[in-house]
Design an enzyme around this catalytic site. Structure first.
Site, mmCIF file in Angstrom:
data_model
loop_
_atom_site.group_PDB
_atom_site.id
_atom_site.type_symbol
_atom_site.label_atom_id
_atom_site.label_comp_id
_atom_site.label_asym_id
_atom_site.label_seq_id
_atom_site.Cartn_x
_atom_site.Cartn_y
_atom_site.Cartn_z
ATOM 1 N N CYS A 30 0.837 -1.208 0.000
ATOM 2 C CA CYS A 30 0.000 0.000 0.000
ATOM 3 C C CYS A 30 0.870 1.255 0.000
ATOM 4 O O CYS A 30 0.621 2.198 -0.764
ATOM 5 C CB CYS A 30 -0.895 0.014 1.231
ATOM 6 S SG CYS A 30 -2.087 -1.334 1.316
ATOM 7 N N ASP A 433 36.066 20.493 15.112
ATOM 8 C CA ASP A 433 36.490 21.888 15.136
ATOM 9 C C ASP A 433 36.853 22.208 16.588
ATOM 10 O O ASP A 433 36.540 21.437 17.501
ATOM 11 C CB ASP A 433 35.347 22.775 14.648
ATOM 12 C CG ASP A 433 35.669 24.252 14.766
ATOM 13 O OD1 ASP A 433 36.760 24.652 14.324
ATOM 14 O OD2 ASP A 433 34.841 24.984 15.331
ATOM 15 N N ASP A 632 30.447 24.055 14.701
ATOM 16 C CA ASP A 632 29.311 24.898 15.084
ATOM 17 C C ASP A 632 29.267 26.232 14.364
ATOM 18 O O ASP A 632 28.360 27.018 14.602
ATOM 19 C CB ASP A 632 29.329 25.159 16.592
ATOM 20 C CG ASP A 632 30.393 26.174 16.989
ATOM 21 O OD1 ASP A 632 31.451 26.213 16.323
ATOM 22 O OD2 ASP A 632 30.168 26.929 17.954
#
Length: 738
Positions: A30, A433, A632
């Site tokens: 389905c 980082d 970030d």
């Protein structure tokens, strides 16, 4: 030029996204049918999730619209309701779902009661004493079960056939109908009720209905984590107007309004505290179990629990722009998408029903023509049709993803898409980082060095003026150190990624940045180089301040950015998981080395420009490593996108969050290991579910075809398969960070 004209093409409209609640899906076939129906529309890319009963569509609004999409779904034999994010509309949909669940409860109870006499009849035969239902009672009970309780299977099967496809309901309708009408013929035409097989249809219908009821309950349990997130959002807020508190709906709060939050209440909006102080529990948003002290000027996140203080919060984000809404949207996005492993399931589901029908027919003909036993052939064919339900296949992956992404969100780990989840479980190298990732990102200016002919006030005021308006953490540290000094006017600010900045301050051309920038501008730094080197050896970041045109060194400002408390633990945990680590930063080599020594990273690459960060990631991948990049900032975005999995730290820039596949809300580097662990746990459940779903059909179908399974046992096994897959996925709810 003569004969030539310039044609300016209008820009193509941006693609849009819509989500639909799909009604009537019962199996993977389905879901595939709905997905193909939507994807066949021009400019549409669709993904349909059986577990959430939801279709997520990206489309070109110039080529189609929601009306055509709903029509396509209905022509495929299913229903569609647009999910708009409107609270009232969502409540109506929820109310309709609750009503449907209530009807399902009643139908299931009726099925159990009606099937009980047939079960008693079967048990009596197994226990050695005769109990036989009167013929008229057996026919009546079986007919009600077949056509009233089981009527949904006929309706759904008819819709599937009308759409030119098959599904689970077609298999159930064919199998139980064959058993019912054969039993009716035996019991009435031949007057041989002792040889009827009404239990083969009646009990199977009841078992399938019971299985669907258990499956629906399990689905609601997998969605429970999402509901717990949504329940964090208060519906009312107290807005301060002209010194009075006015109670309004949260939807009526506007950006800039001041909201009053009393002790023990949840914050209704994102904002900044303008008055009051309190310990705020953000655990269900960030995974951080310890309440955080917040006061005037601090951010406050909607959905967080206020402690013992009275707060006045100025609203900064409402509705879809709020942190909680974005978290929910990210988790829903991840649950809607399919991991690459699902492609195999989709291919199998597309041909599943025709193959099962062929096997069922072959079983019937084989028993009839070879064994000369058409009755046994019919029972074998019925067993094949009933046991071969593709529900377990369709639920195996989405159920695990729903549970895994939901529990991850509860612990501050947002997995943005299913591909990131699949990639994260195989990570063997994590690249970090430095600033804001392994360090606090809130540095403090500790030392101001001056070159001959310059003074400290001059260096500070020039540096503060040049960086006025900058969002960089180092700029904040310098501006804070220069508080109270009168900074001269500045203009022509220009960011120099990976090196620093330039500006014109009181008519002087100023550059502020690292050694690379000083070399590029021809500034001689020898006068302060030794002192700066000593500060860098202690892990401090140093910004050189100079004029150029002509080049002249003014001084240097040292900034200390404390290492995060859990940074060392994060590296130790990754090492224990046999995952390599690397520090990749644009900072000075000495500063980077000092931070790396402090937290235990041995592989360090410093002074790397943003574009070169992405190249370093690509190099690692070319060496066969599965790489996660953790950052970030804006300058981390290319590397995040280049990695197998980008991991954005909480509090980072929107650019970084958009480029990453995983977002860590708490900003805790230890969550990197947790993100990998929850991805491994989720992917393990996906593999387990797919193995059992495939094994179930590969073992069950041949056994049924050879007459070794009765229709009743087949029905019970079919119902159990879907429930077991979802129940196995639900075990992920017990996952906890280590």
């Amino acid at each position: 030029m003569r004969g030539m004209s310039t044609v300016t093409s209008a820009p193509s409209p941006p693609s849009r996204h819509l989500a639909f609640k799909i009604e009537g899906m019962t199996c993977a076939t389905c879901a595939g049918r709905v997905e193909r129906a939507l994807s066949a529309l021009p400019g549409v890319a669709a993904s349909v999730n059986l577990a959430t009963e939801r279709a997520d569509v990206t489309f070109d609004p110039a080529r189609t619209d929601a009306v055509h999409m709903i029509d396509a779904v209905e022509r495929a034999g299913y229903g569609a309701d647009l999910l708009t994010g409107d609270a009232d509309r969502d409540k109506r949909i929820a109310a309709a779902e609750a009503a449907a669940a209530h009807r399902q409860d009643l139908m299931t109870a009726a099925a159990m009661v009606l099937a009980a006499p047939f079960v008693a009849e079967m048990l009596s035969a197994w226990l050695g004493f005769a109990f036989r239902l009167p013929l008229s009672v057996a026919v009546a009970l079986a007919s009600v079960l077949q056509f009233i309780v089981g009527g949904r299977f006929y309706i759904a099967a008819f819709k599937a056939l009308r759409a030119g496809t098959g599904n689970m309901d077609l298999l159930i309708a064919l199998g139980t109908s064959a058993a019912y009408f054969y039993s009716l013929w035996l019991a009435t035409t031949r007057a041989m009720p002792g040889h009827a097989y009404f239990e083969a249809s009646a009990v199977v219908v009841a078992l399938v209905v019971l299985g669907k009821w258990l499956e629906a309950r399990a689905k609601r349990s997998t969605a429970g984590l999402m509901r717990s997130l949504l329940s964090l959002r208060p519906e009312r807020a107290r807005v301060l107007k002209d010194g009075r508190e006015i109670d309004v709906a949260v939807a009526a709060v506007a950006v800039g309004d001041v909201v009053v939050v009393r002790p023990g209440e949840r914050l209704p909006v994102d904002g900044r505290i303008v008055e009051g102080a309190s310990a705020i529990d953000e655990s269900l948003l960030t995974g951080e179990s310890v309440p955080v002290e917040r006061g005037p000027g601090d951010k406050a996140t909607g959905g967080s629990l206020n402690g013992g203080g009275l707060l006045h919060v100025r609203t900064t984000a409402v509705g879809e722009a709020s942190t909680l809404a974005r978290i929910v949207a990210l988790v829903e996005q991840a649950q809607a998408e399919k991991p690459p492993v699902q492609r195999l399931v989709d291919r199998v589901s597309a041909i599943f029903v025709p193959v099962v029908l062929a096997i069922g027919m072959a079983a019937f003909l084989g028993w009839w023509m070879i064994a000369d036993d058409p009755s046994a052939g019919l029972i074998a064919a019925v067993s094949v049709l009933i046991i071969a339900c593709p529900c377990a296949l369709g639920l195996a992956t989405p159920a695990a993803i729903m549970a895994g992404t939901g529990v991850a969100a509860r612990h501050g780990i947002l997995i943005r898409d299913a591909a990131a989840l699949e990639q994260a479980q195989a990570i063997d190298m994590v690249v970090f980082d430095k600033t804001g990732t392994l360090t606090e990102g809130h540095p403090v200016a500790t030392d101001v060095l001056t070159a001959p002919g310059a003074n400290e006030i001059d260096v500070l005021t020039i540096a503060a003026a040049a960086q006025r308006g900058s969002e960089h953490p180092l700029a904040h540290a310098v501006i804070a150190r220069a508080a109270g000094l009168t900074a001269p006017p500045s203009q022509e600010f220009r960011s120099l990624p990976g090196r620093g900045l330039s500006a014109v301050v009181a008519g002087r051309n100023v550059v502020i940045g690292n050694r690379r920038l000083m070399r590029e501008r021809g500034v001689d730094i020898a006068a302060l180089d030794d002192r700066v080197a000593a500060l860098e050896a202690e892990g401090r970041t140093v910004m050189w301040v100079a004029e150029h045109a002509p080049a002249r060194l003014l001084g240097a400002i040292a900034v200390a950015d404390p290492v995060k408390a859990n940074a060392s633990q994060a590296i130790s945990r990754l090492r224990a998981m046999r995952i390599g680590t690397m520090l990749l930063t644009g900072d000075d080599a000495r500063t980077a080395a000092a931070v790396a020594r402090q937290i235990g990273i041995e592989d360090v690459k410093a002074g790397v420009l943003p574009s070169d960060k992405a190249a370093e990631i690509s190099l690692l991948r070319a060496q066969g490593r599965r790489v996660a990049m953790v950052g970030d900032g804006v300058n981390d975005a290319p590397a995040l996108a280049a990695a197998d999995v980008g991991v954005a730290m909480g509090g980072g820039t929107d650019v970084a969050m958009q480029a990453a596949g995983i977002a860590l809300m708490g900003g805790d580097p230890a969550l990197v290991a947790d993100a990998i662990l929850v991805s491994r746990a989720t992917y393990r459940k996906i593999r387990q579910n797919l193995f059992w779903a495939f094994a179930y059909n590969m073992i069950g179908v041949p056994l049924a075809a050879f007459g070794l399974l009765s229709p009743v046992i087949s029905g019970a096994a079919m119902a159990l398969s879907s429930v077991s897959v979802i129940s196995n996925a639900l075990l992920l709810r017990r996952w906890r960070p280590r």
